[in-house]
Design a protein around this motif. Sequence first.
Motif, PDB file in Angstrom:
ATOM      1  N   LYS A 190       0.835  -1.209   0.000  1.00 25.78           N
ATOM      2  CA  LYS A 190       0.000   0.000   0.000  1.00 25.78           C
ATOM      3  C   LYS A 190       0.863   1.250   0.000  1.00 25.78           C
ATOM      4  CE  LYS A 190      -3.915   2.067   2.432  1.00 25.78           C
ATOM      5  NZ  LYS A 190      -4.867   1.915   3.584  1.00 25.78           N
ATOM      6  N   ALA A 191       1.902   1.270   0.861  1.00 26.94           N
ATOM      7  CA  ALA A 191       2.765   2.444   0.955  1.00 26.94           C
ATOM      8  C   ALA A 191       3.567   2.642  -0.327  1.00 26.94           C
ATOM      9  CB  ALA A 191       3.710   2.305   2.141  1.00 26.94           C
ATOM     10  N   ALA A 192       4.078   1.548  -0.906  1.00 26.09           N
ATOM     11  CA  ALA A 192       4.829   1.657  -2.155  1.00 26.09           C
ATOM     12  C   ALA A 192       3.929   2.148  -3.279  1.00 26.09           C
ATOM     13  CB  ALA A 192       5.449   0.314  -2.513  1.00 26.09           C
ATOM     14  N   GLY A 193       2.697   1.651  -3.304  1.00 29.18           N
ATOM     15  CA  GLY A 193       1.750   2.097  -4.316  1.00 29.18           C
ATOM     16  C   GLY A 193       1.441   3.577  -4.171  1.00 29.18           C
ATOM     17  N   ARG A 194       1.304   4.054  -2.924  1.00 33.37           N
ATOM     18  CA  ARG A 194       1.028   5.467  -2.694  1.00 33.37           C
ATOM     19  C   ARG A 194       2.187   6.317  -3.211  1.00 33.37           C
ATOM     20  NH1 ARG A 194       0.816   5.493   2.550  1.00 33.37           N
ATOM     21  NH2 ARG A 194      -1.338   4.770   2.616  1.00 33.37           N
ATOM     22  N   SER A 243      -2.566   1.768  -7.182  1.00 29.80           N
ATOM     23  CA  SER A 243      -3.328   1.096  -6.137  1.00 29.80           C
ATOM     24  C   SER A 243      -2.569  -0.098  -5.579  1.00 29.80           C
ATOM     25  CB  SER A 243      -4.669   0.615  -6.688  1.00 29.80           C
ATOM     26  OG  SER A 243      -4.479  -0.441  -7.617  1.00 29.80           O
ATOM     27  N   GLU A 244      -2.993  -0.561  -4.400  1.00 30.72           N
ATOM     28  CA  GLU A 244      -2.365  -1.728  -3.795  1.00 30.72           C
ATOM     29  C   GLU A 244      -2.542  -2.956  -4.679  1.00 30.72           C
ATOM     30  OE1 GLU A 244      -2.484  -4.174   0.475  1.00 30.72           O
ATOM     31  OE2 GLU A 244      -3.891  -2.542   0.066  1.00 30.72           O
ATOM     32  N   ARG A 245      -3.711  -3.073  -5.309  1.00 32.93           N
ATOM     33  CA  ARG A 245      -3.948  -4.223  -6.192  1.00 32.93           C
ATOM     34  C   ARG A 245      -3.020  -4.188  -7.406  1.00 32.93           C
ATOM     35  NH1 ARG A 245     -10.021  -5.929  -7.487  1.00 32.93           N
ATOM     36  NH2 ARG A 245      -9.794  -6.287  -5.244  1.00 32.93           N
ATOM     37  N   THR A 246      -2.771  -2.997  -7.959  1.00 34.27           N
ATOM     38  CA  THR A 246      -1.850  -2.874  -9.095  1.00 34.27           C
ATOM     39  C   THR A 246      -0.434  -3.270  -8.688  1.00 34.27           C
ATOM     40  OG1 THR A 246      -3.176  -1.099 -10.067  1.00 34.27           O
ATOM     41  CG2 THR A 246      -0.876  -1.281 -10.800  1.00 34.27           C
ATOM     42  N   ARG A 265       1.709  -6.293 -10.402  1.00 34.08           N
ATOM     43  CA  ARG A 265       3.026  -6.075 -11.023  1.00 34.08           C
ATOM     44  C   ARG A 265       4.097  -6.957 -10.375  1.00 34.08           C
ATOM     45  NH1 ARG A 265       4.339  -0.106 -13.270  1.00 34.08           N
ATOM     46  NH2 ARG A 265       2.444   0.155 -14.501  1.00 34.08           N
ATOM     47  N   VAL A 266       4.001  -7.127  -9.076  1.00 32.22           N
ATOM     48  CA  VAL A 266       4.981  -7.971  -8.393  1.00 32.22           C
ATOM     49  C   VAL A 266       4.860  -9.406  -8.894  1.00 32.22           C
ATOM     50  CG1 VAL A 266       5.650  -8.966  -6.176  1.00 32.22           C
ATOM     51  CG2 VAL A 266       5.159  -6.525  -6.335  1.00 32.22           C
TER      52      VAL A 266
END
Length: 318
Positions: free
Chosen positions: A277-281, A286-289, A293-294
């Motif tokens: 979540k923090a990396a996405g922010r 988004s956290e799902r994206t 990707r991972v």
Amino acid sequence: MLQPVGVGEVEETVYLDLLSCASASIQELADRLALSRHQVASAVRKLEDKSLVHYTTERPPRIVAAPPDVALPALIQRREKAIGDVALAVEPLLELYRRSRTQNAGEELIELCVGQDAVAQRFQQLQLAAKEQVRLFVLPPYAVDLAGNDVELELLAQGVRYRAVYGADVLQTPDGLQSIQRYTTAGEQARVTSIVPTKLAVADGSLALLPLHSGADGTQFSAILVHPCGLLDSLIALFELIWDRSHPIDQAASVDAELSPDDRHLLSLLLTGLTDKAAGRALGMSERTVQRRVRAVMTQLDAETRLQLGARLRPATD
């Protein structure tokens, strides 16, 4: 023209006038130069002390200029000797200065600056004092805008080394990662950790800026400027300890795989310990994206788990 050898402006005016005539009286000089008799008499006395003029023996005596090729070299010689005497006095004066500073060491080693403008100014001055390296702990709030430290870019271009440890919170602020990339692109070595204890700036081994207090909204700032002493040594040791325990922000930058820039940034952030979540922010996704990707990168690098993915990536930074 003659002021560097101790000849005042009025003295020089009188001397130059005398060079253009055979001799003159005080009154004649005063009339020609539009000066008072007192001004001329005072200038002549000083010129006489410097051997630039002398009085004739006639009655009444008149004033004559000394030949420049004789008088000026002698004057220059005396001035050089005086400067040499001052140079010899530097060391004893320095010793006197050191003794006085030792007696007031507590006051001299720590300076207090209060207010955002004062702290920001001290931060800029500290950087400009660095000859080899600047060490930074970076946390919000900022006395200088995170992306606005142009002094760092100038010094990086001049060969000064910058090492910065960013708190994990910095990467979660709007434009935090983009701001950091502005400096890493210019040559800053950047790492991140969740255990940055305080904001800190250190120039070489000579000066440190350490905050005393900052308001939660960033409107109140106060800091101390630390000169060489045991406290400065401890702050440098603390930086090196945290640096060794922090993670390079660009850990995934040299992976031998065709990863997109976004994937490289994403993996670098995750390797620092940020959550999905923090990396996405930080990257505006988004956290799902992030999770999608991972998984795609894991497939690309033939990693069945995130632990294996980390093992694939970390050797690139050894």
